[in-house]
Design an enzyme around this catalytic site. Structure first.
Site, mmCIF file in Angstrom:
data_model
loop_
_atom_site.group_PDB
_atom_site.id
_atom_site.type_symbol
_atom_site.label_atom_id
_atom_site.label_comp_id
_atom_site.label_asym_id
_atom_site.label_seq_id
_atom_site.Cartn_x
_atom_site.Cartn_y
_atom_site.Cartn_z
ATOM 1 N N ALA A 66 55.295 48.284 8.445
ATOM 2 C CA ALA A 66 54.494 47.076 8.271
ATOM 3 C C ALA A 66 53.047 47.407 8.630
ATOM 4 C CB ALA A 66 55.032 45.978 9.172
ATOM 5 N N GLY A 109 59.114 49.110 8.787
ATOM 6 C CA GLY A 109 59.385 48.203 7.666
ATOM 7 C C GLY A 109 59.659 48.954 6.368
ATOM 8 N N GLU A 112 63.156 49.829 6.577
ATOM 9 C CA GLU A 112 63.953 48.611 6.351
ATOM 10 C C GLU A 112 64.014 48.285 4.857
ATOM 11 O OE1 GLU A 112 61.655 46.610 9.323
ATOM 12 O OE2 GLU A 112 63.428 46.151 10.518
ATOM 13 N N GLU A 132 58.567 51.458 15.891
ATOM 14 C CA GLU A 132 58.065 50.186 16.442
ATOM 15 C C GLU A 132 58.002 50.178 17.965
ATOM 16 O OE1 GLU A 132 60.164 50.420 13.953
ATOM 17 O OE2 GLU A 132 59.893 48.804 12.499
HETATM 18 N N1 CAA Z 1 49.831 50.151 9.259
HETATM 19 C C1 CAA Z 1 48.512 50.217 8.975
HETATM 20 N N2 CAA Z 1 47.871 51.359 8.664
HETATM 21 C C2 CAA Z 1 48.601 52.484 8.664
HETATM 22 C C3 CAA Z 1 49.982 52.495 8.961
HETATM 23 C C4 CAA Z 1 50.598 51.249 9.276
HETATM 24 N N3 CAA Z 1 51.914 51.145 9.519
HETATM 25 N N4 CAA Z 1 50.438 53.778 8.886
HETATM 26 C C5 CAA Z 1 49.373 54.533 8.541
HETATM 27 N N5 CAA Z 1 48.258 53.761 8.406
HETATM 28 C C6 CAA Z 1 46.915 54.190 8.031
HETATM 29 C C7 CAA Z 1 46.213 54.919 9.166
HETATM 30 O O1 CAA Z 1 45.644 53.993 10.054
HETATM 31 C C8 CAA Z 1 45.188 55.744 8.409
HETATM 32 O O2 CAA Z 1 44.148 54.899 8.025
HETATM 33 P P1 CAA Z 1 42.598 55.446 8.164
HETATM 34 O O3 CAA Z 1 42.527 56.601 7.202
HETATM 35 O O4 CAA Z 1 41.788 54.271 7.762
HETATM 36 O O5 CAA Z 1 42.432 55.893 9.581
HETATM 37 C C9 CAA Z 1 45.947 56.114 7.132
HETATM 38 O O6 CAA Z 1 47.016 55.175 6.998
HETATM 39 C C10 CAA Z 1 46.545 57.491 7.183
HETATM 40 O O7 CAA Z 1 47.345 57.573 8.343
HETATM 41 P P2 CAA Z 1 47.168 58.736 9.446
HETATM 42 O O8 CAA Z 1 45.778 59.245 9.465
HETATM 43 O O9 CAA Z 1 47.739 58.233 10.731
HETATM 44 O O10 CAA Z 1 48.121 59.869 8.789
HETATM 45 P P3 CAA Z 1 48.904 61.014 9.522
HETATM 46 O O11 CAA Z 1 49.442 61.875 8.433
HETATM 47 O O12 CAA Z 1 48.096 61.637 10.608
HETATM 48 O O13 CAA Z 1 50.142 60.279 10.268
HETATM 49 C C11 CAA Z 1 52.000 58.732 10.421
HETATM 50 C C12 CAA Z 1 51.163 59.655 9.510
HETATM 51 C C13 CAA Z 1 52.771 59.568 11.439
HETATM 52 C C14 CAA Z 1 52.977 58.007 9.504
HETATM 53 C C15 CAA Z 1 51.063 57.743 11.153
HETATM 54 O O14 CAA Z 1 50.188 57.140 10.205
HETATM 55 C C16 CAA Z 1 51.781 56.619 11.866
HETATM 56 O O15 CAA Z 1 52.342 56.845 12.938
HETATM 57 N N6 CAA Z 1 51.772 55.405 11.281
HETATM 58 C C17 CAA Z 1 52.364 54.235 11.905
HETATM 59 C C18 CAA Z 1 53.866 54.219 11.777
HETATM 60 C C19 CAA Z 1 54.453 53.001 12.471
HETATM 61 O O16 CAA Z 1 54.291 52.782 13.660
HETATM 62 N N7 CAA Z 1 55.198 52.177 11.692
HETATM 63 C C20 CAA Z 1 55.844 50.958 12.194
HETATM 64 C C21 CAA Z 1 55.013 49.747 11.897
HETATM 65 S S1 CAA Z 1 55.642 48.254 12.648
HETATM 66 C C22 CAA Z 1 56.870 47.706 11.603
HETATM 67 O O17 CAA Z 1 57.148 48.306 10.594
HETATM 68 C C23 CAA Z 1 57.563 46.409 12.028
HETATM 69 C C24 CAA Z 1 58.704 45.984 11.174
HETATM 70 O O18 CAA Z 1 59.856 46.092 11.563
HETATM 71 C C25 CAA Z 1 58.506 45.360 9.872
#
Ligand code: CAA
Length: 258
Positions: A66, A109, A112, A132
């Site tokens: 998400a 998400g 999911e 998460e």
């Molecule tokens: N939401 C918003 N933006 C996100 C995102 C997310 N879930 N995942 C990645 N992005 C964005 C980053 O902020 C970045 O944006 P900028 O270039 O503007 O800085 C861009 O996508 C590229 O990401 P990274 O630079 O972080 O890429 P990476 O290759 O270094 O890392 C990753 C990849 C390990 C997937 C890392 O992006 C990450 O950890 N993302 C978050 C994953 C996460 O926590 N997901 C769970 C979300 S909560 C949820 O899903 C609740 C639910 O149950 C519905």
């Protein structure tokens, strides 16, 4: 980015393709995007020309979860009024088979959404997980409910408690993924599977899907009863007559969904 459509959709013969299209944020699922995915799924589900729906992601990932930026300032009261996860239930009401073609990251998400697909093809080295917990939250769109059903309680707890990412090769061992393929063959292999299913009698596919969800959702005895009724119902179809007749006549059947 703001002008981009958050999903793309097209129809390739009997196969409908929905492509997540926010590659600059690894297809993070914001609410508008989830809404568009669900609207498209419902439209394709109603479209008589569509037999199978495929969901994939543009860019480096299927979906990294998400949209954290959108969620960051949420509050329990605003979430209660908006109830953003309620609409996810509608994905499970889609009657046609859904195949997920995942690559890169399939997290939170995004995982999911993948679990809501009926079949999953993954590109090599795809990373799966529920991070998460590392954000101080937990899955909200079904992760804690579906995961233990699919992989068992103790592994689900490990994945959910640690928030670690797991490689497709490990996830495959738990039966969540149907097949792992080289990245460059992801769509070719997915479309091959979609075509195979599109050539099956649509009514059988529809009622099998319905019955399998009963097996997951309902006590065994109710599921068995439900399955039996669906089996009997198929004998009202022309495709049953055609399928069995073709077998007896040693020819290929022509199915019409009637
Ligand atoms: N939401 C918003 N933006 C996100 C995102 C997310 N879930 N995942 C990645 N992005 C964005 C980053 O902020 C970045 O944006 P900028 O270039 O503007 O800085 C861009 O996508 C590229 O990401 P990274 O630079 O972080 O890429 P990476 O290759 O270094 O890392 C990753 C990849 C390990 C997937 C890392 O992006 C990450 O950890 N993302 C978050 C994953 C996460 O926590 N997901 C769970 C979300 S909560 C949820 O899903 C609740 C639910 O149950 C519905």
């Amino acid at each position: 980015m703001e002008n981009e459509l958050s999903i793309e959709k097209k129809k390739i013969g009997p196969i409908a393709l929905i492509t997540l299209n926010r590659p600059s944020v690894l297809n993070a699922l914001n609410r508008e995007m989830v809404n568009e995915i669900i609207t498209s799924l419902k439209q394709f589900d109603q479209n008589d020309e569509v037999r199978v729906i495929v969901i994939n992601g543009k860019g480096k990932a299927f979906a990294a979860g998400a949209d954290i930026e959108e969620m960051a300032s949420d509050h329990p009261i605003s979430l209660e009024w908006l109830n953003p996860f309620a609409e996810w239930d509608q994905i499970y009401s889609v009657k046609k088979p859904i195949i997920g073609a995942v690559h890169g990251y399939c997290l939170g998400g995004g995982f999911e959404l993948a679990l809501a697909c009926d079949l999953l093809i993954a590109a090599e080295r795809t990373k799966f997980g529920f991070p998460e917990v590392k954000l101080g939250v937990m899955p909200g769109a079904g992760g804690t409910q579906w995961l233990p059903k699919f992989i068992g309680k103790t592994k689900a707890m490990e994945w959910l408690f640690t928030g670690d990412l797991y490689d497709a090769s490990e996830v495959y061992l738990y039966g969540i993924i149907n097949k792992i393929v080289p990245n460059e063959l992801l769509m070719e292999e997915t479309m091959k599977l979609a075509e195979k299913i599109a050539n099956q009698p649509p009514l059988s596919i529809r009622l099998i899907k319905e019955a399998v969800y009963k097996a997951i959702d309902e006590p065994l005895r109710e599921g068995m009863h439900f399955e039996r009724k669906n089996f009997y119902l198929l004998f009202a179809s022309e495709d049953q007559k055609e399928g069995m007749q073709a077998f007896l006549e040693k020819r290929n059947p022509q199915f019409k969904g009637k």
